[in-house]
Structures are given as C-alpha cells and as structure tokens.
Design a protein around this motif. Structure first.
Motif, mmCIF file in Angstrom:
data_model
loop_
_atom_site.group_PDB
_atom_site.id
_atom_site.type_symbol
_atom_site.label_atom_id
_atom_site.label_comp_id
_atom_site.label_asym_id
_atom_site.label_seq_id
_atom_site.Cartn_x
_atom_site.Cartn_y
_atom_site.Cartn_z
ATOM 1 N N SER A 131 -46.642 29.310 47.001
ATOM 2 C CA SER A 131 -47.849 29.443 47.776
ATOM 3 C C SER A 131 -48.859 30.265 46.906
ATOM 4 N N TYR A 132 -50.248 30.040 47.221
ATOM 5 C CA TYR A 132 -51.151 30.719 46.350
ATOM 6 C C TYR A 132 -52.066 31.223 47.604
ATOM 7 N N ILE A 133 -52.188 32.559 47.714
ATOM 8 C CA ILE A 133 -52.815 33.430 48.736
ATOM 9 C C ILE A 133 -53.997 33.844 47.944
ATOM 10 N N ARG A 134 -55.213 33.222 48.613
ATOM 11 C CA ARG A 134 -56.446 33.541 47.897
ATOM 12 C C ARG A 134 -57.667 34.283 49.009
ATOM 13 N N ASN A 135 -58.355 34.900 48.556
ATOM 14 C CA ASN A 135 -59.567 35.478 49.575
ATOM 15 C C ASN A 135 -60.300 34.292 50.109
ATOM 16 N N PRO A 136 -60.640 34.381 51.545
ATOM 17 C CA PRO A 136 -61.694 33.509 51.991
ATOM 18 C C PRO A 136 -62.921 33.336 51.180
ATOM 19 N N ASN A 137 -63.277 31.911 50.997
ATOM 20 C CA ASN A 137 -64.335 31.238 50.254
ATOM 21 C C ASN A 137 -63.998 31.534 48.794
ATOM 22 N N PHE A 138 -62.797 31.649 48.400
ATOM 23 C CA PHE A 138 -62.385 31.543 47.129
ATOM 24 C C PHE A 138 -62.826 30.283 46.291
ATOM 25 N N PRO A 139 -63.420 30.185 45.100
ATOM 26 C CA PRO A 139 -63.546 31.197 44.054
ATOM 27 C C PRO A 139 -64.752 32.204 44.139
ATOM 28 N N SER A 141 -66.526 35.751 45.609
ATOM 29 C CA SER A 141 -65.962 36.898 46.141
ATOM 30 C C SER A 141 -66.385 37.183 47.427
ATOM 31 N N LEU A 142 -65.150 37.860 48.008
ATOM 32 C CA LEU A 142 -65.228 38.281 49.561
ATOM 33 C C LEU A 142 -66.544 39.047 49.720
ATOM 34 N N ASP A 143 -67.447 38.313 50.761
ATOM 35 C CA ASP A 143 -68.606 38.939 51.160
ATOM 36 C C ASP A 143 -68.650 39.729 52.260
ATOM 37 N N THR A 144 -67.580 39.996 52.827
ATOM 38 C CA THR A 144 -67.266 40.806 54.092
ATOM 39 C C THR A 144 -66.371 41.894 53.845
ATOM 40 N N ALA A 145 -66.527 43.118 54.841
ATOM 41 C CA ALA A 145 -65.475 44.128 54.739
ATOM 42 C C ALA A 145 -64.469 43.982 55.944
ATOM 43 N N THR A 146 -64.134 42.875 56.531
ATOM 44 C CA THR A 146 -63.353 42.852 57.269
ATOM 45 C C THR A 146 -61.904 42.852 56.875
ATOM 46 N N GLN A 147 -60.781 43.387 57.401
ATOM 47 C CA GLN A 147 -59.529 43.476 56.997
ATOM 48 C C GLN A 147 -58.875 42.105 56.921
ATOM 49 N N ILE A 148 -58.167 41.769 56.036
ATOM 50 C CA ILE A 148 -57.517 40.662 55.683
ATOM 51 C C ILE A 148 -55.952 40.553 55.820
ATOM 52 N N ILE A 171 -60.254 44.338 43.361
ATOM 53 C CA ILE A 171 -60.949 45.054 44.560
ATOM 54 C C ILE A 171 -61.502 46.672 44.178
ATOM 55 N N GLN A 172 -62.059 47.166 44.966
ATOM 56 C CA GLN A 172 -62.616 48.535 44.507
ATOM 57 C C GLN A 172 -61.377 49.564 44.242
ATOM 58 N N ALA A 236 -57.336 46.402 53.081
ATOM 59 C CA ALA A 236 -58.303 47.035 53.635
ATOM 60 C C ALA A 236 -59.310 47.462 52.849
ATOM 61 N N PHE A 237 -60.593 47.510 53.416
ATOM 62 C CA PHE A 237 -62.043 47.873 52.501
ATOM 63 C C PHE A 237 -62.592 48.935 53.036
ATOM 64 N N ASN A 238 -63.358 49.550 52.176
ATOM 65 C CA ASN A 238 -63.893 50.701 52.398
ATOM 66 C C ASN A 238 -65.498 50.610 51.975
ATOM 67 N N GLY A 239 -66.459 50.185 52.746
ATOM 68 C CA GLY A 239 -67.884 49.771 52.462
ATOM 69 C C GLY A 239 -68.117 48.486 51.872
ATOM 70 N N ALA A 240 -69.393 48.143 51.502
ATOM 71 C CA ALA A 240 -69.898 46.829 51.090
ATOM 72 C C ALA A 240 -69.599 46.859 49.470
ATOM 73 N N SER A 241 -69.009 45.794 48.809
ATOM 74 C CA SER A 241 -68.657 45.474 47.466
ATOM 75 C C SER A 241 -68.839 44.116 47.251
ATOM 76 N N ASN A 242 -69.224 43.909 45.985
ATOM 77 C CA ASN A 242 -69.250 42.383 45.594
ATOM 78 C C ASN A 242 -68.257 41.953 44.551
ATOM 79 N N ASN A 243 -67.115 42.704 44.434
ATOM 80 C CA ASN A 243 -66.082 42.399 43.448
ATOM 81 C C ASN A 243 -64.716 42.103 43.801
ATOM 82 N N ARG A 244 -64.701 41.710 45.371
ATOM 83 C CA ARG A 244 -63.382 41.599 45.884
ATOM 84 C C ARG A 244 -63.058 40.135 45.746
#
Length: 424
Positions: A131-139, A141-148, A171-172, A236-244
């Motif tokens: 199986s391939y696990i991908r971030n939501p909205n792939f391809p 980048s993830l636009d929220t800082a919610t834990q996945i 990720i950061q 888990a994320f710390n603040g806003a970022s556009n490279n996740r």
C-alpha cells in the motif's frame, strides 16, 4: 452452423497477496505462477457431433492466477529513484474494487487487473500489502498543521516485519536554528526536529524520530509474531509550512524471509556489491543532521566477499557528524564517546593497504573519517568483521564551536558513505 448447449465458465482463485519491489531490493512474493492456467473439462453427457445440422459441444474453462505482485501503469514522479511505476497486486476487477484498490493496468494475461492501494485520510487502517500512504490532497502539499496518523495491520498472520520506502518525504527539518542567549547558552539546539515523523511497534524496537528531507530513504519495522500486532505511523507539525508532502510504500514481509533483516536490529538494510547510504536529513545542504539518533545501517555480505570498504561520498561535508572545533583537530577515539559519532566494528586502514591499519579503532567523530588519531585527511575505512554494519549515534546537544560558543563555520550535515565489498 448451429451451436447448442454451449457453456463457458470462468473461475478465478484468490490467494494471499504479495508485493514485488521494482528497481530496488527484492521483496517476498508468495506463489510463482503469474500466467493463467487453463484446463478443459467436458460436462454432462454432451458430445461433439459433426453433422449437416451443425456442431454440438460443451466447454468448461477454468482460469487460475496467483495474486502476485505486478507493475502498474500508475507512476511516481520525483521519487527516490526518479519517475517509476507503482507496484500493485493482481486481482480480479471485482476483488480490486471490494478491497478498496484502483485498477491500473492488466495482469495474468488480461484476466486480472493490477490493483494499486493508495491511502491518504488520517486515521486510516492499512490492511493490504504494498500500500502507498500519502498525505491528504497528494500530490499537492499538505496545507494544514493537523496531526496525521495511520495504523498498519498485517495482511496475513505470517508477517513479522514491514519495510517503509520513502518515495517522497518532505517535512520541516531542524531549521538550522541556533540562538545564543546573553550568557552564551544555546536556546534552540540545532538538530531538534520542527516537524516529526514517528513509527511505533510493540516489540521494543528503537525507532528514531526523523524529519526534514528523506526521499529515497527506507526503514524496517519489527512488528512481532502475533496476528494482532500492528504499527503506528504519526506525523506531527509545528506551525505553518508549504513543504509537507509524503508518499510511503508499505511492504509486509513474512517471518524468516531470506535476504531480509527480520529481528537483527537493523533499521536500514542494503544489498549489492556497491552502494551508498546517508544519515537522515542529509539531502539539504543548509540544515543540520538530526539529534537523538541511535540506529544501525546493515549491508548484506555477498557470497565470496569477506571485507567491505567505506569511503566518503563526493558531496560537500559528507562527514560532518560533529563539527565542534576541538574535535576538528584531534580525534582521539575516547573523545567520541561524549559527542556524535559513527561506529564501524573492526575498522582499520584501507582494504587496498594504502593506509596503515589501526586495530581497535571503531568510533569516528569530528569532520574527518580516519582510523588514525591526529590526522587531517579523509581515508577509506576497511571492515573485515561480519556482519557488516554502521551504527549512527547523535546526542541531544548542539554542535557549537567551543571558543567562542557560536555557530560553527560549516553545518553538521551528517554522514554520507559509499561502500564496496572486497573479495576473499
């Protein structure tokens, strides 16, 4: 021509799914038949009759194929090995849909579809092999800082370990931040992850927390022998970022599979006569290596080869495991116990004999790879003590120059080593 009492039946038999890794280390596949198997059987008392009225016959076709690995038409762009095709499992079209997969190409001579399993939603339970696990909205980048988070369940009770391949992993990282207070005390030690990725199992395996840029890396997880054993993956994320962004291939491996490091304490495992490996987050040139790392990178000993030689990659700062100014001049092995270091058991001079062996030196730190103390040049390290492994250890403190305690003149980027096995 007249056809009477014509019967055509198609039966497909499903067996346990397996995954075939393409362009990397071979993964286990269960069953060896990939082509359909045909058998013709007559049914009832129907007979084939040649007459002017026509031909009467009965045909009972059985088509069998294994649910083995297949190469799909679904592609990965910019992954660890560049553009490539995702791996899938050969199912019937109905089976693929019922299991939550997507058909991407055919297999078994067209009687099956190459079924690809893509998982994105947080909280998902992964039950299918390969199986391939991908971030939501792939391809994207993830636009929220919610834990996945994701849970991986065994596809079969015989599974003991998992291999996670980071096809895309961004990720950061540490941010290369080193603030100095008025009393010259570092407030924000470099090497501490801003975002984090953690994997947990109930076997007690030591799995380091990682972050940053790790596309092309992989890890093995020892999930245990119970059918109820699972693995948990958390971002888990710390603040806003556009490279996740991430895509992780999950391969399930049966117990005692030949050529896999099940139960041997290897977080990473490489095969082949030559290769390259790096510490996590080595890819960026403007960030630090990660803190609190303690794991082993293993290389399978190939038949007929008794030694392995490690040398630095041509990348800049390929050995900058601890750039403390004092250690950049003197690398007495005992000093490597209190700082960041790597361990190569049985390390000595080059296997070619170009350097003088130094028995008993197996810890290396500072910014030079050299088995001799007080030396300022990088040299290859030879190890003739199997099993072949390199241990990575970093502490929780910042790599700062001693006098004055300010940022180092070059980053503590980590380790990049190339290896080649030497014949007996």
């Amino acid at each position: 021509m007249i056809f009477k009492n014509r019967t055509l039946r198609l039966v497909t038999l499903a067996v346990l799914a397996s995954c075939l890794v393409v362009g990397g280390e071979p993964e286990p596949r269960r069953g060896s038949k990939v082509s359909p198997k045909f058998s013709n059987k007559s049914e009832g008392n129907n007979k084939t009759v040649n007459s002017r009225e026509g031909k009467v016959f009965s045909l009972f076709n059985i088509v069998q194929f294994n649910n083995g690995g297949c190469r799909s038409t679904s592609t990965i762009s910019g992954g660890g090995s560049g553009s490539s095709n995702r791996n899938g499992t050969c199912f019937t079209s109905n089976e693929c849909v019922s299991k939550g997969g997507s058909a991407a190409g055919s297999c078994a001579a067209g009687f099956g579809v190459c079924c690809v399993f893509l998982v994105s939603a947080s909280g998902s339970i992964v039950t299918q092999n390969c199986s391939y696990i991908r971030n939501p909205n792939f391809p994207n980048s993830l636009d929220t800082a919610t834990q996945i988070s994701y849970t991986i369940q065994k596809c079969d009770r015989s599974v003991c370990s998992l291999r996670l391949d980071f096809e895309t992993f961004s990720i950061q990282g540490t941010g290369n931040t080193e603030e100095i207070d008025t009393d010259l005390t570092p407030l924000d030690p470099g090497g501490v992850c801003l975002d984090t990725f953690t994997a947990t199992v109930n076997t007690g395996q030591n799995i380091p927390t990682i972050c940053g840029q790790n596309t092309g890396q992989h890890i093995y997880l020892d999930v245990g022998t119970l059918s109820s054993d699972t693995a948990q993956l958390n971002f888990a994320f710390n603040g806003a970022s556009n490279n996740r962004q991430w895509e992780i291939k999950v391969t399930q491996i049966p117990c005692n599979t030949q050529g896999h490091p099940t139960g041997c304490g290897c977080l990473q495992y490489h095969t082949g006569l030559t290769g390259r490996f790096t510490s996590f987050n080595f890819a960026p040139t403007n960030d630090n290596h990660l803190a609190n790392q303690d794991y082993s990178i293993c290389i399978r000993q190939e038949a007929g080869f008794c030694c392995i030689e490690y040398s630095l990659c041509p990348d800049a700062n390929s050995f900058s495991i601890d750039t403390n100014m004092m250690l950049m001049m003197a690398k007495v092995e005992t000093e490597c116990f209190s700082v960041d270091y790597i361990t190569i058991e049985g390390g000595q001079g080059s296997c070619s004999g170009s350097a003088v062996p130094s028995a008993g030196v197996n810890r290396y730190c500072g910014d030079k790879l050299n088995p001799l103390t007080m030396e300022g040049e990088n040299v290859p390290i030879c190890d003739c003590t199997a099993p072949f492994r390199v241990d990575i250890f970093t502490d929780a403190t910042t790599d700062l120059a001693d006098d004055p305690p300010t940022e180092n003149s070059k980053p503590s980027r980590g380790v990049c080593l190339e290896y080649r096995q030497i014949p007996c």
